[in-house]
Design an enzyme around this catalytic site. Structure first.
Site, PDB file in Angstrom:
ATOM      1  N   GLU A   2       0.819  -1.235   0.000  1.00 39.29           N
ATOM      2  CA  GLU A   2       0.000   0.000   0.000  1.00 39.29           C
ATOM      3  C   GLU A   2       0.840   1.268   0.000  1.00 39.29           C
ATOM      4  OE1 GLU A   2      -3.032  -0.111   3.005  1.00 39.29           O
ATOM      5  OE2 GLU A   2      -4.088  -1.755   2.036  1.00 39.29           O
ATOM      6  N   GLU A  51      -5.102  -8.667   0.736  1.00 37.56           N
ATOM      7  CA  GLU A  51      -5.813  -8.290   1.971  1.00 37.56           C
ATOM      8  C   GLU A  51      -7.276  -8.031   1.661  1.00 37.56           C
ATOM      9  OE1 GLU A  51      -4.280  -5.084   4.456  1.00 37.56           O
ATOM     10  OE2 GLU A  51      -2.218  -5.700   4.018  1.00 37.56           O
TER      11      GLU A  51
HETATM   12  C1  BG6 Z   1      -4.276  -2.092   5.406  1.00 36.39           C
HETATM   13  C2  BG6 Z   1      -2.908  -2.439   5.920  1.00 36.39           C
HETATM   14  O1  BG6 Z   1      -4.236  -0.767   5.031  1.00 36.39           O
HETATM   15  O2  BG6 Z   1      -5.349  -2.141   6.267  1.00 36.39           O
HETATM   16  C3  BG6 Z   1      -2.924  -3.296   7.173  1.00 36.39           C
HETATM   17  O3  BG6 Z   1      -2.116  -3.004   4.930  1.00 36.39           O
HETATM   18  C4  BG6 Z   1      -3.982  -2.768   8.117  1.00 36.39           C
HETATM   19  O4  BG6 Z   1      -1.633  -3.293   7.724  1.00 36.39           O
HETATM   20  C5  BG6 Z   1      -5.326  -2.944   7.447  1.00 36.39           C
HETATM   21  O5  BG6 Z   1      -3.989  -3.342   9.377  1.00 36.39           O
HETATM   22  C6  BG6 Z   1      -6.490  -2.543   8.307  1.00 36.39           C
HETATM   23  O6  BG6 Z   1      -6.355  -1.240   8.744  1.00 36.39           O
HETATM   24  P1  BG6 Z   1      -6.717  -0.821  10.212  1.00 36.39           P
HETATM   25  O7  BG6 Z   1      -6.483   0.640  10.266  1.00 36.39           O
HETATM   26  O8  BG6 Z   1      -8.152  -1.162  10.398  1.00 36.39           O
HETATM   27  O9  BG6 Z   1      -5.816  -1.611  11.083  1.00 36.39           O
END
Ligand code: BG6
Length: 488
Positions: free
Chosen positions: A168, A388
């Site tokens: 990202e 993800e």
């Molecule tokens: C993504 C990241 O942006 O979102 C992760 O790659 C992150 O590392 C995930 O944990 C969820 O985001 P958040 O802010 O809900 O932890």
């Protein structure tokens, strides 16, 4: 469709994590500090001052975690390497104990037929490189990143097939150099675009090295992609959505895949005096490499319309040029202010009235994932690995000690269903890594915002015993994997 295509054989059903969010052991076995080790200690920056010093102690409990992965039948596991475990000072001397940790983890995965997906950079540049030359703002970081990558390529070339360069890049540059919500805690859009350009060069350099060291491996970036929708069919809003898609997405993806910056946005940034400085051989380097796949992180997209002051004859970025004759208040603002808000004349974000949101205000939009995959296939035509996707929620233990996270099952089920639709459409998706395997530290939201299939018994105040408890979603996903997606 009457009938959906099956998931392809060998589909990589997985889950993901990142070093700082799970490992802990922040200074164990010779690890150096990263910019996150420092940033989380600045008062007010994270939820209740939570940090990853201990996290979920994966550094000491990886064997137990891999056992759970094996029990679940996971086909792939995406994790990141902490650069400062390998090079405590960012460059110079290699820390063998750091390498050994990842080798042990990889060996444990392979012994259980779990394909490792190794992310080289999930936001944690060594602090010493930030201190000595401002990290990604210096071209020296390209060389140091490349050295670090080469060490990993050589060490794991026979064990790891799938590699992710940057996680990202769009998110960590914006948060780190514009919004001051990530390290290095800067608020300067010009510096953001410059650091971003350096990271593009580091990405290309790493891929170039990879080709000679790991000729049979596969490498690509993981981009945080959200499709941009027009608020409605008013042509000015449609144009705003075109601007949004370019500014928020193509700005990175076109560079990764085609080695070029999109023209409209580049011209716009030039007018504002914030376009990155490009040296003669830069574009040649960017064009000389291409990823093998696109890593796609999908949580939600965005909806935009044209900014009100922009509706008359002026819907696009060229309004900036006419600022001397403008009468509206925004365009009368000093150029500096425009330069810090470059998208203001391109689009403005609005809520999508059709979508519900999570407790943290993230829109829930499974169809958006199909749209994302379709758009990306169409424009970039690469295989895609979903690196993800998941739901952050406040999971509570029942009196029986179980976690009944049906809402997470619904979320994942509906997204996986849309992937299957996309595959049936003809999109090339090679795998799906849910975020995340165990609960972990949410960078800014502490430990109470949970994503995992495995509950970790700790909270923001106390680490407790850090016990691992599979949630209801764990057993659900196990069946999904066993049936290769036939049972959702
Ligand atoms: C993504 C990241 O942006 O979102 C992760 O790659 C992150 O590392 C995930 O944990 C969820 O985001 P958040 O802010 O809900 O932890």
């Amino acid at each position: 469709h009457d009938k959906l295509d099956s998931f392809p054989p060998g589909f990589l059903w997985g889950a993901a994590s990142a070093a700082y969010q799970i490992e802990g052991g922040w200074n164990t076995d010779g690890k150096g500090a990263s910019i996150w080790d420092e940033f989380t200690k600045i008062p007010g920056k994270t939820y209740q001052g939570t940090n990853g010093d201990v996290a979920v102690d994966h550094y000491h409990r990886y064997q137990e975690d891999v056992r759970l992965m094996a029990e679940m039948g996971l086909k792939t596991y995406r994790f990141s390497v902490a650069w400062s475990r390998i090079f405590p000072d960012g460059s110079g001397k290699v820390n063998e104990k750091g390498l050994q940790f990842y080798e042990d983890l990889i060996d444990a995965l392979l012994a259980n037929q779990i394909e490792p997906v190794l992310t080289l950079y999930h936001w944690d540049i060594p602090k010493s490189l930030q201190d000595s030359y401002q990290g990604w703002e210096s071209r020296q970081a390209i060389e140091d990143f490349s050295q670090y990558c080469q060490v990993l390529f050589h060490r794991f070339k026979d064990k790891v097939t799938y590699w992710v360069t940057f996680n990202e890049q769009n998110v960590f540059t914006a948060m780190g150099y514009r919004w001051q919500s990530h390290p290095p805690n800067v608020a300067d859009v010009k510096r953001m675009f410059q650091a971003n350009h350096v990271i593009n060069l580091a990405n290309a350099t790493a891929i170039k090295e990879f080709r000679s060291i790991v000729p049979n491996g596969k490498i690509g970036p993981s981009f945080g992609y959200g499709p941009i929708y027009s608020y409605d069919c008013q042509p000015n809003n449609v144009l705003a959505a075109l601007n949004g898609e370019e500014f928020q997405n193509h700005w990175w993806l076109d560079v990764y895949v085609h080695g070029k910056y999109p023209k409209v946005t580049f011209r716009h940034l030039e007018r504002l005096g914030i376009a990155p400085t490009i040296e003669p051989s830069d574009m040649e380097l960017l064009q000389s490499v291409k990823p093998d796949f696109l890593g796609v992180n999908y949580y939600h997209g965005g909806t935009v319309r044209v900014n009100d002051f922009n509706t008359s004859s002026t819907t696009n970025v060229s309004t900036i040029d006419k600022s001397f004759e403008a009468t509206d208040p925004y365009l009368m603002q000093p150029k500096d202010e425009q330069a810090q808000n470059p998208e203001k004349t391109m689009f403005t974000s609005v809520a999508n009235p059709y979508l519900e949101k999570t407790k943290w205000g993230w829109e829930i939009d499974p169809v958006g994932l199909r749209i994302a995959l379709r758009r990306l296939q169409n424009r970039y035509d690469l295989p895609m690995l979903i690196t993800e996707n998941g739901l952050g929620a406040l999971d509570e233990k029942t009196n029986q000690g179980t976690i009944e996270d049906d809402y997470r099952i619904n979320y994942l089920q509906s997204h996986i269903h849309e992937i299957q639709q996309a595959i049936t459409d003809g999109v090339d998706v090679i795998g799906y890594c849910a975020w995340s395997f165990t609960d972990l530290l949410s960078w800014l939201n502490g430990y109470k915002k949970r994503y995992g299939f495995v509950y970790i018994d700790r909270d923001d105040q106390s680490e407790k015993q850090l016990a691992r408890i599979p949630k209801k979603s764990f057993y659900w996903y196990k069946k999904v994997i066993e049936s290769n997606g036939k049972i959702l």
